[in-house]
Structure formats: structure tokens, C-alpha cells
Design a protein around this motif. Sequence first.
Motif, PDB file in Angstrom:
ATOM      1  N   VAL A 228      86.990  -8.472 -24.045  1.00 27.46           N
ATOM      2  CA  VAL A 228      87.228  -9.897 -23.761  1.00 27.46           C
ATOM      3  C   VAL A 228      87.290 -10.732 -25.032  1.00 27.46           C
ATOM      4  N   SER A 229      86.934 -10.154 -26.185  1.00 27.48           N
ATOM      5  CA  SER A 229      86.907 -10.921 -27.435  1.00 27.48           C
ATOM      6  C   SER A 229      88.217 -10.870 -28.203  1.00 27.48           C
ATOM      7  N   GLN A 230      89.183 -10.117 -27.720  1.00 30.84           N
ATOM      8  CA  GLN A 230      90.433  -9.959 -28.459  1.00 30.84           C
ATOM      9  C   GLN A 230      91.304 -11.209 -28.364  1.00 30.84           C
ATOM     10  N   HIS A 231      92.231 -11.306 -29.304  1.00 32.49           N
ATOM     11  CA  HIS A 231      93.285 -12.321 -29.247  1.00 32.49           C
ATOM     12  C   HIS A 231      94.609 -11.598 -29.042  1.00 32.49           C
ATOM     13  N   TRP A 232      95.379 -12.070 -28.059  1.00 32.44           N
ATOM     14  CA  TRP A 232      96.649 -11.436 -27.735  1.00 32.44           C
ATOM     15  C   TRP A 232      97.797 -12.277 -28.272  1.00 32.44           C
ATOM     16  N   PRO A 233      98.888 -11.654 -28.678  1.00 32.03           N
ATOM     17  CA  PRO A 233     100.033 -12.434 -29.156  1.00 32.03           C
ATOM     18  C   PRO A 233     100.678 -13.208 -28.014  1.00 32.03           C
ATOM     19  N   GLY A 234     100.756 -14.500 -28.160  1.00 32.28           N
ATOM     20  CA  GLY A 234     101.334 -15.326 -27.107  1.00 32.28           C
ATOM     21  C   GLY A 234     100.305 -15.695 -26.065  1.00 32.28           C
TER      22      GLY A 234
ATOM     23  N   ALA B 262      85.505  -9.932 -16.226  1.00 31.83           N
ATOM     24  CA  ALA B 262      86.397 -10.511 -17.235  1.00 31.83           C
ATOM     25  C   ALA B 262      87.037  -9.416 -18.095  1.00 31.83           C
ATOM     26  N   ALA B 263      86.277  -8.357 -18.392  1.00 33.92           N
ATOM     27  CA  ALA B 263      86.835  -7.243 -19.166  1.00 33.92           C
ATOM     28  C   ALA B 263      87.935  -6.533 -18.382  1.00 33.92           C
ATOM     29  N   ALA B 264      87.727  -6.364 -17.076  1.00 33.17           N
ATOM     30  CA  ALA B 264      88.768  -5.741 -16.246  1.00 33.17           C
ATOM     31  C   ALA B 264      90.036  -6.594 -16.244  1.00 33.17           C
ATOM     32  N   VAL B 265      89.871  -7.903 -16.214  1.00 26.92           N
ATOM     33  CA  VAL B 265      91.030  -8.798 -16.257  1.00 26.92           C
ATOM     34  C   VAL B 265      91.720  -8.699 -17.615  1.00 26.92           C
ATOM     35  N   ALA B 266      90.936  -8.779 -18.703  1.00 19.63           N
ATOM     36  CA  ALA B 266      91.524  -8.765 -20.037  1.00 19.63           C
ATOM     37  C   ALA B 266      92.217  -7.440 -20.345  1.00 19.63           C
ATOM     38  N   ALA B 267      91.754  -6.350 -19.735  1.00 17.58           N
ATOM     39  CA  ALA B 267      92.403  -5.052 -19.961  1.00 17.58           C
ATOM     40  C   ALA B 267      93.846  -5.051 -19.473  1.00 17.58           C
ATOM     41  N   GLY B 268      94.187  -5.974 -18.573  1.00 13.76           N
ATOM     42  CA  GLY B 268      95.561  -6.053 -18.077  1.00 13.76           C
ATOM     43  C   GLY B 268      96.494  -6.850 -18.958  1.00 13.76           C
ATOM     44  N   PHE B 269      95.962  -7.468 -20.012  1.00  8.51           N
ATOM     45  CA  PHE B 269      96.825  -8.255 -20.907  1.00  8.51           C
ATOM     46  C   PHE B 269      97.659  -7.364 -21.812  1.00  8.51           C
TER      47      PHE B 269
END
Length: 478
Positions: free
Chosen positions: A211-217, A471-478
Motif C-alpha cells: 500500500v506504500s507504493q506510488h504508481w505511474p499515473g 487495502a493491500a488486496a486493492v493496491a495489488a490490482g493497480f
Amino acid sequence: MGTTPTQVLAFPNIRAIVRDNGTAEVVVAGNSRIVPAGDSVQELRNNALALIVGEAQTLQRPVRVRIEDPEGHGELIVHPDNKIESVSYEPSPARRRAEAPETPPTTVAPAVIDTVPAPAPEPAAAPATAASVDARPWPPAPATATPEPQTAAVVEEVPPTRHSLKETSFLVSAPVLEPATQGWRGTLTRLGLRMDPSEEELTEREDIRTVSQHWPGPRTIAVVNRKGGANKTPTVVMLSAILARYSGAATVAWDNNESQGTLGWRTEKGSHDRSVLDLIDASTELLSPSTNAAEIAKFVHHQTADKFDVLRSDENEEGDHEITAEEVDIAHQVLTRYYRLVVMDSGNTARAANWRRMIDHTNQLVVPVTAIEDRAEAARLTLQTLESRGGHDAELARNAVVIVSESTDAKRSMSGDALKRAKDEAQRIADGFAPFVRAVVRIPYDPALVNGPIRYEALQPATQRAWLAAAAAVAAGF
């Protein structure tokens, strides 16, 4: 039967790198993970594949992996049940030159390998094929012929092997495992006896990393269920709070209810009364290149403790305006200019124009449900509606995260039998959704989520941990 590469999604991008200096790393979506040391290159391979199996289990689907080691490179498909399929493998050029001239190139056939790592299975009755003689999970290295005595003239014909400086590095990207901070292991560490973290603590660290990552866009999350009282608004608040707290990314929770939504009632109010309609009216100014980023604060309500903003729905008493699809486009364009993460609350009408246009902008679908039959059935119908539309909508439904919260009725009665029935019902509903979506997470009952403003710090530790996993399960889909 094996899995063809085209049947396996290409994200996240995963690489496994084993070096001849005794180190290895697994890189998932650009993030390096340490591979435990091994006594041999093959043991490093096994340890790397164990990490990748864990990633496949987290995603609950097979993943594609590019492999690189001193002997060659290729591609694998790794399944959550520990099966490994070799798609391709090509020996390194240096190894080819070392082979005897009369030896033909070795082709490795695709093979499905069981558990990684695990004790060797009992010998099968049937004779092994050429592709399965070496049961290592990594494709076997090409066989080399027994060297024969060579004359000096033959040795002179083999040019010395030169390596490119691009193929090596003196830097090792293996991070140091930090000592335990939780439980009795953490207590012993603080007393001066360094202890490694437990599996539970390692899992929590991995969720925090995710959940701490930053995704492009920018990324847009839609929280949907056609039934009221399904926990949509608490889900929006908790996901926004955790993603904002851990990632530090600018995050906004947007109430996209076609009528008066409740997100504004469950969160802090700022020093103004502006809503989404005011933001839409000011969209030309807000999208101007000369507008300062801080101007968005005139239209959103900041959550001082949980570090995210709220864009409220229209609350005028007449209620004579419904947000149109075009207005959703405008608001979304404004918000994705100022925020990296947009978490959208929704109404109960999947046919409404603003609901359908929200789905068009969505990257990750979240379906909350309380452990009550009609809420669960409404969640199923919501997913079924999206799946029937095909295309982007159907993909969102298949990749959805379902969040099952325990019923509050049993907790209020404090009856032991009622509590057990509530947990059993939550588990039954979670198990029912599991085969049809990417992930299902259970949330325990917490009185801090029932009434009044919702704040992360007011939750019990077990509830905080469960929402972090969601939240981690959600962020894994990014």
C-alpha cells in the motif's frame, strides 16, 4: 494440462535474477525483494521461485516470470498451487561456445513441476521423459558432453571468453532483514537479543509495502453495492485513510451518490459548504495551467488525522439536480489533476448515468458486503450486472475485491451463540464469493465503524490490521 502464456496476465512485471556471486533477487513491478541465500545456484533458484509462488498466491492467479541466471534466460508460468511451467529457456552464449561442436543445441520442452520447494515425491511407476528427468523447478541446464583429450592446436582454436562490463555489477541490491518489533520476538530484540520477525509480522510488512507504493499515473477505485447498508461509506473512508497514511499519495474520497450521500456525514467538515457541484462550476479555472495546486482546498474537506480529502455530494434541500455522465467526466478530470488516488463512493442504482460513467473511469472495483443474505445477494447481482456488460466492466468484476464485514446485530446482543453464527455466516459468504473475484477479505465487527465520524485511530488493533490487508488486496490490482 499446461497454461498457455496468452492465458496469463502480463502484470505485474516479475523478474527473477540469480547471479554467480551467490546473490539473487525477485523484482515485482520495479520493487526488489531479497532472496534467501543458498549453497548453490539451484538452491537460489528454488528460493526465488518460493517468493514468486507467494506473489501468485496473493494475486490468486498464475503469473508470468522472466528468469535470468549464469546459465541462460527464459520465461516461466508460476501457479498459486506451486506448479511451475517452463515456457522457454535459452542457454547463455558463453555456454554454447563451451559445448562440443558436434553436440546439437538442447531444447527444453514445457513441463509442469509440482511444489516449490518441497521434498522429492515418490518415484512414479512410468518411465520419465526427457523433459522431466531433471525435476528442478528452473529449466535444466543443457547437458555437456564428457570432455575428450584435446591437443594444443585444438585449444588454440577456441578464443578466450570475454564478458561485457554491462553484464556485471559490484552493487548488491539485497536489503537487510530488519529485526522483529512485535510480540515476544520484538521484546527480546529490545532487550538486546536480535530476533527475526514472525510470519505474521512479515506478512504485515508486505501489506505495508504494497500500500506504500506510488504508481505511474492516477488510480480510481469504485466502491459499489446495489443495496444500502452494505458498508460502502465506511469502506471508502478506511481505504482512503490507509492508502493516504502509508503511501503519502494525495488521496480524495468522492461521494458520487446520485442523491444526497452520507460520506460527508461520516467525515470531518471543512470551513466551507462546497460540494461536487461547486467543483464542476469552477472546473475551467481549476484546469487552467496557471492555477495553484492549493486552490483545490476550496472545494474539498480535509481529514486532519487520516490525511485525505473528501469531495461531498450535493446537499441542497431541494435535491433537484442529478449528476450527469458529462459532469462525472469533468469532476474526474479535475480530481486526477490534483490527486494520485481517487476513491469513489456510489449510490444504489447501477443504471444511473453517473454510476455507469464512474465505472468507465475505474481501475479497481471494491464490493463491500455485511454478512447478511440480502446484502450479499445485492453484491452478487452488482457483479453479475457488470460481468454481463462485457469488456472493461466484466474485467473489473473478475478482478474485484470483496470485503465482508461481520454483522452488527450479533455483537449488540453479546450472545456467544450469536457471535459464532455471525462469524460462520461471514465465512460462508466470503467462501461463496472467492471463486468469482480476485480477492476476498473479512473485517471483524468494530463499534467505531457503526455511528459518527470514522477515524482510523479509533479502531481496535485487529480491525486496523484487517483493513490494512484489505487495502493491500486493492493496491495489488493497480
